[in-house]
Scaffold this active site. Structure first.
Site: not given
Length: 248
Positions: A129, A8
């Site tokens: 998500d 990330d």
């Protein structure tokens, strides 16, 4: 089953968030390319990359870091975060990216996802998500009223390569994968599902190799790998043994 190590990106560095909160970022490596090489050297077959800044900005914000990663590893790379147009998709695929992950745009403009699948077959994944059972967008900052399965079913038959399902309530806190909602999604659609959020130990890997979970394409691991809670050799050995058993 594939175990996808995660990178990330925030400010050009490898970080992990807690519960998707950008203010709770822990830096694990200041050199994303070196981290990508390390994962390849450990035996991983894929790499999962998220441009966190891009997810909030709506456009690529860590492009240099992603390009460095692509040059550093021979492993296929999937990228999400800030990819919102067909031009963005084409540009990244032309640079060697294997798969783009479309999240916010899948909610805002599902027709674009379907068109992308037509133009770039096998190279488009959808990122779903969820927080509290509802789909979140704009880098997890905004909640929608859209259900997980409701969104996933919009892309049945479109040619989506995979659905990457992240339970935000478990992301980055090593709480274990939300098996009930993950397997419910996998049962509801024919698109391969990749589990994300909460993977905490080898027990999660073993659970994924059980018969009812083998419909999953794989799982993404971040903090558990960085913190040493999952030993790469042990995890990959479990997966290799399961594959050998399936083909025996």
């Amino acid at each position: 089953m594939i175990l996808f190590p995660a990178i990330d990106l925030k400010g050009g560095q490898c970080v992990r968030l807690k519960l998707g909160d950008m203010q709770q970022a822990t830096v694990y490596n200041t050199d994303p390319a070196a981290q990508a090489r390390s994962f390849e050297d450990q035996g991983f077959e894929w790499l999962h990359v998220v441009d966190l800044d891009g997810a909030f900005a709506g456009h690529s914000a860590n492009g240099d870091a992603v390009e460095a990663i692509l040059k550093a590893t021979d492993n296929p790379v999937q990228l999400g975060g800030g990819i919102r147009t067909l031009d963005h998709i084409e540009a990244w695929l032309s640079r060697g990216l294997r798969r783009v992950i479309l999240g916010t745009v899948a909610v805002r403009n599902p027709d674009l996802v379907i068109e992308a699948c037509r133009k770039f077959p096998d190279h488009v994944a959808v990122g779903i998500d969820a927080k509290g059972g509802k789909v979140a967008v704009e880098g997890w900052a905004e909640a929608s009223e859209l259900g997980i399965i409701e969104l996933a079913r919009k892309f049945e038959g479109a040619g989506v390569a995979a659905i990457i399902y992240t339970d935000i309530d478990r992301d980055g806190i090593l709480a274990g994968i939300n098996w009930s909602s993950t397997l419910e999604l996998a049962d509801a659609v024919s698109i391969p599902v990749i589990a994300s959020g909460g993977l905490a130990s080898l027990d999660d890997i073993r659970r994924m190799l059980e018969p009812d979970a083998r419909k999953l394409e794989g799982a993404i691991s971040g903090r558990a790998l960085y913190d040493g809670r999952i030993d790469p050799k042990e995890a990959l050995a479990l997966i290799k043994a399961a594959r050998a058993k399936e083909t025996a």
